[in-house]
Design an enzyme around this catalytic site. Structure first.
Site, short mmCIF file in Angstrom:
data_model
loop_
_atom_site.label_atom_id
_atom_site.label_comp_id
_atom_site.label_asym_id
_atom_site.label_seq_id
_atom_site.Cartn_x
_atom_site.Cartn_y
_atom_site.Cartn_z
N SER A 1 -62.80 50.83 -62.17
CA SER A 1 -62.55 49.57 -61.56
C SER A 1 -61.19 49.07 -61.69
O SER A 1 -60.58 48.34 -60.98
CB SER A 1 -63.48 48.51 -62.40
N ASN B 1 -50.62 52.25 -70.11
CA ASN B 1 -52.10 52.15 -70.57
C ASN B 1 -52.81 50.86 -70.52
O ASN B 1 -52.10 49.81 -71.02
CB ASN B 1 -52.37 53.06 -71.76
N ARG C 1 -55.65 71.74 -74.11
CA ARG C 1 -54.76 70.68 -73.88
C ARG C 1 -53.66 71.22 -72.92
O ARG C 1 -53.43 70.56 -71.85
CB ARG C 1 -54.35 69.87 -74.92
N GLU D 1 -58.47 42.40 -67.66
CA GLU D 1 -57.70 43.92 -67.63
C GLU D 1 -57.18 43.91 -66.11
O GLU D 1 -56.11 44.20 -65.84
CB GLU D 1 -58.85 44.95 -67.75
N HIS E 1 -56.16 48.96 -72.46
CA HIS E 1 -57.05 49.03 -73.72
C HIS E 1 -57.76 47.63 -73.88
O HIS E 1 -57.27 46.68 -73.77
CB HIS E 1 -56.33 49.41 -74.96
C1 GAR Z 1 -61.76 49.68 -69.24
O1 GAR Z 1 -62.38 48.75 -70.24
C2 GAR Z 1 -60.44 50.27 -70.16
O2 GAR Z 1 -59.81 49.02 -70.72
C3 GAR Z 1 -61.13 51.16 -71.27
O3 GAR Z 1 -62.09 51.76 -70.42
C4 GAR Z 1 -62.55 50.98 -69.32
C5 GAR Z 1 -62.61 51.61 -68.02
O4 GAR Z 1 -63.05 51.03 -66.94
N1 GAR Z 1 -59.97 52.07 -71.56
C6 GAR Z 1 -60.11 52.51 -72.99
O5 GAR Z 1 -60.92 52.21 -73.62
C7 GAR Z 1 -58.99 53.57 -73.18
N2 GAR Z 1 -59.06 53.56 -74.71
P1 GAR Z 1 -62.70 51.21 -65.34
O6 GAR Z 1 -62.97 52.90 -65.29
O7 GAR Z 1 -63.61 50.31 -64.66
O8 GAR Z 1 -61.12 50.98 -65.39
#
Ligand code: GAR
Length: 203
Positions: A13, A106, A64, A173, A108
């Site tokens: 998203s 990034n 990795r 976000e 978070h």
């Molecule tokens: C989001 O909430 C993002 O902040 C989190 O994963 C979700 C992804 O949602 N990321 C983390 O936790 C990174 N450590 P999305 O795939 O719908 O963007």
């Protein structure tokens, strides 16, 4: 024009919000590559439907180094300048990160440095904090600890569950990731120590 590469692992998203704002010229860049390390990521389908260059690069069962070797080749081929991690659930090596100084962002779902790692929203609820939120930061060799570009605060309500809280954080976000990208792409910031100091938009 700057080429953006978006790295995802799932729903996508945040990628979708970025892609819409790129299409609307709110973000001054083009998305030249979308990479998922999972074949079933919804975001991968979405990217393909949008006609973007979307690739699955497997990480499971590989070292990795192997994963990052393929990732670097794809990024180079598509001449990616700025990398956006958008729900990308792999830690990038120090070697990889050093190749893109202040060029990897990034998002978070907490107010870092609180609640790094996975399940940040659940961590916040269980801790009992009254406010949480989200953070866009530069990625450096540390995990979830690079210089903070933008944060947004979300109030935790008594009736919140992980789902309701995550949903409200997600809205923020989507908003601040675009804002942070604009700041970086327009080079409207400077770094002093750990602080990212932002100058106003030029008209
Ligand atoms: C989001 O909430 C993002 O902040 C989190 O994963 C979700 C992804 O949602 N990321 C983390 O936790 C990174 N450590 P999305 O795939 O719908 O963007």
């Amino acid at each position: 024009m700057t080429n953006i590469g978006v790295l995802i692992s799932g729903r996508g998203s945040n990628f979708e919000a970025i892609a819409r704002n790129v299409a609307a010229s709110v973000i001054p860049a083009r998305i030249s590559l979308v990479v998922s390390n999972r074949p079933d990521a919804r975001g991968l389908d979405l990217a393909r439907k949008m006609g973007l260059n979307a690739r699955y690069i497997p990480s499971q069962g590989r070292t990795r180094e192997e994963f990052e070797h393929d990732l670097l080749a794809a990024l180079a081929e598509k001449q990616v300048d700025v990398i956006c991690l958008a729900g990308f659930m792999r830690v990038l090596s120090a070697d990889f990160v050093r190749r893109f100084p202040q060029r990897i962002l990034n998002i978070h779902p907490s107010l870092l440095p609180a609640f790094p790692g996975i399940d940040a929203q659940k961590q916040a609820l269980e801790y009992g904090v009254k406010f949480t939120g989200c953070t866009v930061h530069f990625v450096d060799e540390t995990v979830d600890a690079g210089p903070v570009i933008l944060q947004a605060v979300v109030t935790i309500e008594d009736g919140d569950t992980v789902e309701t809280l995550s949903e409200r954080i997600l809205r923020e976000e989507h908003r601040i990731y675009t804002q942070a990208l604009r700041i970086v792409l327009e080079e409207r910031y400077r770094i002093e120590g750990r602080r990212v100091l932002i100058s106003p938009e030029k008209n």
